[in-house]
Design an enzyme around this catalytic site. Structure first.
Site, PDB file in Angstrom:
ATOM      1  N   GLU A  65       0.817  -1.222   0.000  1.00 13.93           N
ATOM      2  CA  GLU A  65       0.000   0.000   0.000  1.00 13.93           C
ATOM      3  C   GLU A  65       0.850   1.271   0.000  1.00 13.93           C
ATOM      4  O   GLU A  65       0.514   2.256  -0.646  1.00 13.93           O
ATOM      5  CB  GLU A  65      -0.912  -0.016   1.228  1.00 13.93           C
ATOM      6  CG  GLU A  65      -2.042   0.970   1.151  1.00 13.93           C
ATOM      7  CD  GLU A  65      -3.052   0.760   2.269  1.00 13.93           C
ATOM      8  OE1 GLU A  65      -3.565  -0.363   2.401  1.00 13.93           O
ATOM      9  OE2 GLU A  65      -3.308   1.719   3.016  1.00 13.93           O
ATOM     10  N   ASP A  66       1.958   1.241   0.702  1.00 10.13           N
ATOM     11  CA  ASP A  66       2.698   2.494   0.934  1.00 10.13           C
ATOM     12  C   ASP A  66       4.097   2.551   0.334  1.00 10.13           C
ATOM     13  O   ASP A  66       4.791   3.565   0.507  1.00 10.13           O
ATOM     14  CB  ASP A  66       2.805   2.754   2.446  1.00 10.13           C
ATOM     15  CG  ASP A  66       1.453   3.043   3.070  1.00 10.13           C
ATOM     16  OD1 ASP A  66       0.577   3.534   2.340  1.00 10.13           O
ATOM     17  OD2 ASP A  66       1.269   2.768   4.260  1.00 10.13           O
TER      18      ASP A  66
END
Ligand SMILES: [Mn+2]
Length: 190
Positions: A65-66
């Site tokens: 996600e990051d």
């Protein structure tokens, strides 16, 4: 050193490399890696979880996600189970924030038990962090606090904390897990 320790260290190392330039949004700008390590620790130390795939997934849960990490990369390095758990707890960043939160609510009950545990520990860590230190950023906490007495703010905080936690427990449906029992105790002592 046994194999489990090697697997855990490999996941910590991978996550540390991926998150190396990121910081949390608290006032101290804590290194981001503290978060996934803390999530894995909640599961192991407080929840008594010993499943290595779950603990590895907890350490890696924000990499896709990051950071510039793909599910295929996790699959190749850590195996299909770890990659699948991380995929289950990864939001689609192409969606607007409001819709992402909506998707979380819709998807949560359908997740595997392993993913539910990681998600729950992630939420618990973030709520505790919020309680410990107000985030720096878009939310103007100072103005919110400025309009309230500190005591009122804290009592609202605690109510929100407990409400949010049990809301996620309800969504995730892990009432019988030992993790939840331990978290009950944690909240009761707050
Ligand atoms: Mn997280």
């Amino acid at each position: 050193m046994n194999l489990d320790s090697v697997l855990l260290l490999e996941a910590v190392h991978f996550a540390a490399e991926k998150h190396k330039s990121q910081r949390r949004k608290d006032a101290e700008a804590t290194p981001y890696i503290n978060h996934p390590i803390g999530v894995a620790r909640i599961l192991a130390y407080e929840g008594g979880i010993t499943d290595i795939a779950i603990l590895q997934a907890a350490l890696l849960h924000d990499t896709v996600e990051d950071t510039e990490t793909s599910i295929d990369e996790l699959d190749g390095k850590f195996g299909a189970t770890v990659a699948r758990i991380v995929q289950e707890v990864t939001d689609d960043k192409m969606l607007p924030k409001q819709e992402r939160k909506q998707q979380q609510i819709l998807k949560a009950p359908l997740c595997s038990h392993q993913a539910k545990l990681v998600k729950l520990a992630d939420k618990l860590y973030n709520l505790r962090d919020l309680n410990r230190s107000t985030p720096v950023g878009k939310l103007n906490w100072k103005s919110i606090r400025g309009t309230m007495k500190v005591t009122e703010c804290f009592s609202i905080y605690n109510v929100c904390f407990v409400f949010l936690f049990f809301f996620f427990c309800f969504l995730l449906g892990v009432q019988r897990s030992s993790l939840l029992l331990n978290m009950h105790l944690t909240i009761a002592h707050k």
